[in-house]
Write a protein that holds these residues in place. Structure first.
Motif, mmCIF file in Angstrom:
data_model
loop_
_atom_site.group_PDB
_atom_site.id
_atom_site.type_symbol
_atom_site.label_atom_id
_atom_site.label_comp_id
_atom_site.label_asym_id
_atom_site.label_seq_id
_atom_site.Cartn_x
_atom_site.Cartn_y
_atom_site.Cartn_z
ATOM 1 N N MET A 1 -0.383 4.841 -138.851
ATOM 2 C CA MET A 1 0.049 4.148 -137.636
ATOM 3 C C MET A 1 0.896 5.107 -136.807
ATOM 4 O O MET A 1 1.818 5.744 -137.299
ATOM 5 N N ASN A 2 0.562 5.235 -135.518
ATOM 6 C CA ASN A 2 1.290 6.177 -134.686
ATOM 7 C C ASN A 2 2.656 5.634 -134.309
ATOM 8 O O ASN A 2 2.957 4.452 -134.465
ATOM 9 N N SER A 3 3.494 6.559 -133.777
ATOM 10 C CA SER A 3 4.885 6.196 -133.481
ATOM 11 C C SER A 3 4.987 5.150 -132.380
ATOM 12 O O SER A 3 5.913 4.330 -132.369
ATOM 13 N N ILE A 4 4.024 5.151 -131.450
ATOM 14 C CA ILE A 4 4.063 4.170 -130.360
ATOM 15 C C ILE A 4 3.852 2.765 -130.912
ATOM 16 O O ILE A 4 4.554 1.818 -130.545
ATOM 17 N N SER A 5 2.890 2.614 -131.812
ATOM 18 C CA SER A 5 2.639 1.303 -132.406
ATOM 19 C C SER A 5 3.819 0.835 -133.245
ATOM 20 O O SER A 5 4.193 -0.336 -133.209
ATOM 21 N N VAL A 6 4.416 1.748 -134.006
ATOM 22 C CA VAL A 6 5.575 1.387 -134.825
ATOM 23 C C VAL A 6 6.718 0.928 -133.943
ATOM 24 O O VAL A 6 7.379 -0.074 -134.231
ATOM 25 N N ARG A 7 6.960 1.661 -132.850
ATOM 26 C CA ARG A 7 8.047 1.284 -131.948
ATOM 27 C C ARG A 7 7.785 -0.074 -131.311
ATOM 28 O O ARG A 7 8.694 -0.915 -131.207
ATOM 29 N N TYR A 88 3.977 -0.900 -142.945
ATOM 30 C CA TYR A 88 3.463 -0.305 -144.181
ATOM 31 C C TYR A 88 2.438 -1.224 -144.856
ATOM 32 O O TYR A 88 1.445 -0.761 -145.412
ATOM 33 N N ALA A 89 2.686 -2.531 -144.821
ATOM 34 C CA ALA A 89 1.856 -3.465 -145.579
ATOM 35 C C ALA A 89 0.500 -3.714 -144.946
ATOM 36 O O ALA A 89 -0.475 -4.003 -145.658
ATOM 37 N N LEU A 104 2.700 -13.241 -144.984
ATOM 38 C CA LEU A 104 2.958 -12.806 -146.348
ATOM 39 C C LEU A 104 4.275 -12.046 -146.451
ATOM 40 O O LEU A 104 5.030 -12.216 -147.413
ATOM 41 N N VAL A 105 4.549 -11.185 -145.463
ATOM 42 C CA VAL A 105 5.819 -10.446 -145.464
ATOM 43 C C VAL A 105 6.990 -11.408 -145.357
ATOM 44 O O VAL A 105 7.992 -11.277 -146.078
ATOM 45 N N ALA A 106 6.885 -12.394 -144.455
ATOM 46 C CA ALA A 106 7.971 -13.362 -144.280
ATOM 47 C C ALA A 106 8.166 -14.197 -145.541
ATOM 48 O O ALA A 106 9.307 -14.419 -145.979
ATOM 49 N N PHE A 107 7.074 -14.669 -146.136
ATOM 50 C CA PHE A 107 7.188 -15.465 -147.353
ATOM 51 C C PHE A 107 7.759 -14.637 -148.498
ATOM 52 O O PHE A 107 8.620 -15.108 -149.263
ATOM 53 N N ALA A 255 -3.647 0.889 -136.812
ATOM 54 C CA ALA A 255 -2.547 0.098 -137.360
ATOM 55 C C ALA A 255 -2.806 -0.274 -138.804
ATOM 56 O O ALA A 255 -1.886 -0.389 -139.598
ATOM 57 N N ALA A 256 -4.067 -0.498 -139.123
ATOM 58 C CA ALA A 256 -4.396 -0.913 -140.474
ATOM 59 C C ALA A 256 -4.542 0.253 -141.437
ATOM 60 O O ALA A 256 -4.691 0.060 -142.635
#
Length: 257
Positions: A1-7, A88-89, A104-107, A255-256
């Motif tokens: 995932m590139n830095s733009i998507s992470v930001r 990451y997930a 899933l991350v929230a749960f 992203a994936a």
């Protein structure tokens, strides 16, 4: 995932955390503060040697501006952290889309960061607790949080490694069983505290603990739903624009990965 998507995801995570914090604040104010006031009144009624000193921060300020600041800052902080975990997930825990991964991350965060430690060291109202053990109780609670999170991460790693041999379902069951067993051992070997007085109303204690659980459930449920919606809009191209260009599709694929 590139830095733009992470930001971009980080910003959306913090915004979703802020919105979740607002709803959690409403629940905390209407469900929790009345129980806190009742516990404080009970404590003062049974205190025969109350010093009568002036409060550094008034109860009114604590239950309004203080509560709002704490809940909203916490919401923004956990929103940012959860967004990084989502980065990451996504694409690494199964073939789940952005909304399902966010849920899933929230749960998982609600379960590992709050529910599991809560079952060992439940929240208590102000009238309960020995001041001499507050440092030890706080340290053990955060130790339980750290153990729960680390064991959950280990369970995910083990589950992924077992999947090629056992299949996804069996690997998930085995990893989950290992997590539950490790948590059970932590429950057994870590010290416990029972500092609830016999004269403290059981109903008030139960209502206070349910209120704290409701606050966390509201926070993480709202975050998971809102963040999933925002990430899907960012990462998944609309049907009408899917063939217009490869930029959006490649962005979701990146992203994936």
């Amino acid at each position: 995932m590139n830095s733009i998507s992470v930001r971009a995801l980080l910003v959306r995570g913090m915004l979703a955390g802020l919105a979740a914090g607002v709803l959690a604040l409403v629940v905390a104010y209407f469900l929790g503060e009345s129980r806190v006031d009742a516990a404080i009144a009970l404590e003062e009624a049974h205190s025969h040697d109350h010093g009568g000193g002036e409060e550094l921060v008034s109860r009114t300020l604590q239950s309004t501006a203080g509560l709002a600041t704490g809940v909203l800052v916490f919401g923004v902080a956990i929103g940012g952290i959860a967004a990084l975990v989502f980065c990451y997930a996504l694409g690494r825990i199964g073939r789940f889309g952005p909304r399902a991964t966010a849920a899933l991350v929230a749960f998982g965060a609600l379960l590992t960061v709050y529910v599991v430690p809560f079952l060992k060291y439940p929240a208590n109202p102000p009238a309960i607790g020995n001041p001499d053990t507050i440092g030890q109780r706080t340290a053990l609670f955060f130790l339980m949080v750290a153990l729960s999170v680390l064991l959950a991460v280990a369970a995910v790693i083990v589950g992924r490694r077992l999947a090629p041999r056992l299949g996804n379902w069996n690997a998930t069951i085995a990893a989950s069983a290992g997590y539950v067993l490790a948590i059970a051992l932590a429950y057994v070997f870590l010290p416990s505290f029972n500092e609830v007085g016999k004269d403290f109303p059981a109903g008030l204690l139960w209502e206070f603990r349910l209120a704290t659980l409701a606050v966390q459930a509201t926070l993480w449920t709202t975050f998971g739903l809102l963040f999933g919606y925002l990430t899907e809009r960012l990462l998944v191209p609309k049907p009408g624009t899917a063939t217009a260009g490869d930029g959006s599709a490649s962005r979701a694929a990146a992203a994936a990965s």
